[in-house]
Design a protein around this motif. Structure first.
Motif, PDB file in Angstrom:
ATOM      1  N   ASN A  75       5.787  -2.520  -7.162  1.00 53.64           N
ATOM      2  CA  ASN A  75       6.323  -1.217  -6.763  1.00 53.64           C
ATOM      3  C   ASN A  75       7.436  -1.373  -5.725  1.00 53.64           C
ATOM      4  OD1 ASN A  75       6.029   1.754  -7.043  1.00 53.64           O
ATOM      5  ND2 ASN A  75       5.587   1.619  -4.872  1.00 53.64           N
ATOM      6  N   TRP A 116       7.797   8.651  -2.360  1.00 62.24           N
ATOM      7  CA  TRP A 116       8.019   7.262  -2.754  1.00 62.24           C
ATOM      8  C   TRP A 116       6.871   6.358  -2.333  1.00 62.24           C
ATOM      9  CZ3 TRP A 116      13.747   7.056  -0.742  1.00 62.24           C
ATOM     10  CH2 TRP A 116      14.557   7.835  -1.575  1.00 62.24           C
ATOM     11  N   THR A 119       3.806   6.249  -4.547  1.00 61.92           N
ATOM     12  CA  THR A 119       3.850   5.551  -5.836  1.00 61.92           C
ATOM     13  C   THR A 119       3.229   4.161  -5.730  1.00 61.92           C
ATOM     14  OG1 THR A 119       6.072   4.596  -5.468  1.00 61.92           O
ATOM     15  CG2 THR A 119       5.967   6.769  -6.544  1.00 61.92           C
ATOM     16  N   GLN A 124      -2.311   4.478  -3.093  1.00 66.33           N
ATOM     17  CA  GLN A 124      -3.109   5.366  -3.946  1.00 66.33           C
ATOM     18  C   GLN A 124      -4.592   5.019  -3.886  1.00 66.33           C
ATOM     19  OE1 GLN A 124      -1.413   4.964  -7.876  1.00 66.33           O
ATOM     20  NE2 GLN A 124       0.491   5.970  -7.283  1.00 66.33           N
TER      21      GLN A 124
END
Length: 156
Positions: A75, A116, A119, A124
């Motif tokens: 990421n 951002w 993500t 998360q």
């Protein structure tokens, strides 16, 4: 012998004065570059720093943690390729604030930076929490990424 010493000293003085001149020479202002980087009259611009903190989730499964960290690194690479992340990296030591790493995002919007950072698979999953702070720094900061690839033999 005296001639060699005299020539050596003359050469040394010439080299040192040239080096001194180079240090004090002010670079030529490049309006096109400044505009392309979004620089203000000081060569600066606003960014947003995200401080990654120790999250509330603990993962004991090494395979699962490895998968989350691989996703975290992927990421970061994706966001850097998109021009969203300017700087990213872990802290080398444990600290009382439980900061684990940081991102400098190429935005002055806290809301955009939060979108951002969310993500990130490790964010998360709750492995990392975060704090968002506005920051003002050199507009040339994103240019370091151009050269980073030339000096790194491996990617983590």
């Amino acid at each position: 012998m005296k001639l060699k010493i005299y020539l050596s000293l003359t050469l040394l003085v010439a080299v040192l004065s040239f080096a001194q001149e180079k240090k004090t020479e002010k670079p030529t202002f490049n309006q096109e570059l400044a505009t392309s980087l979004g620089a203000d009259k000081y060569g600066m611009k606003p960014y947003t720093i995200v401080m990654l903190t120790t999250g509330t989730t603990k993962v004991d499964d090494k395979a699962k943690m490895g998968e989350l960290m691989k996703g975290h690194m992927t990421n970061i690479g994706k966001l850097a390729d998109e021009g969203k992340i300017v700087v990213a990296g872990p802290f080398m030591e444990q600290n009382k604030e439980n900061y684990r790493g940081m991102f400098i995002f190429n935005t002055k919007s806290k809301e955009e930076a939060e979108q951002w950072v969310k993500t990130d698979p490790a964010v998360q999953a709750g492995i990392f929490g975060y704090e968002i702070l506005p920051w003002y720094g050199s507009a040339a900061l994103p240019l370091y990424l151009k050269y980073h690839g030339e000096i790194s033999k491996e990617n983590p």
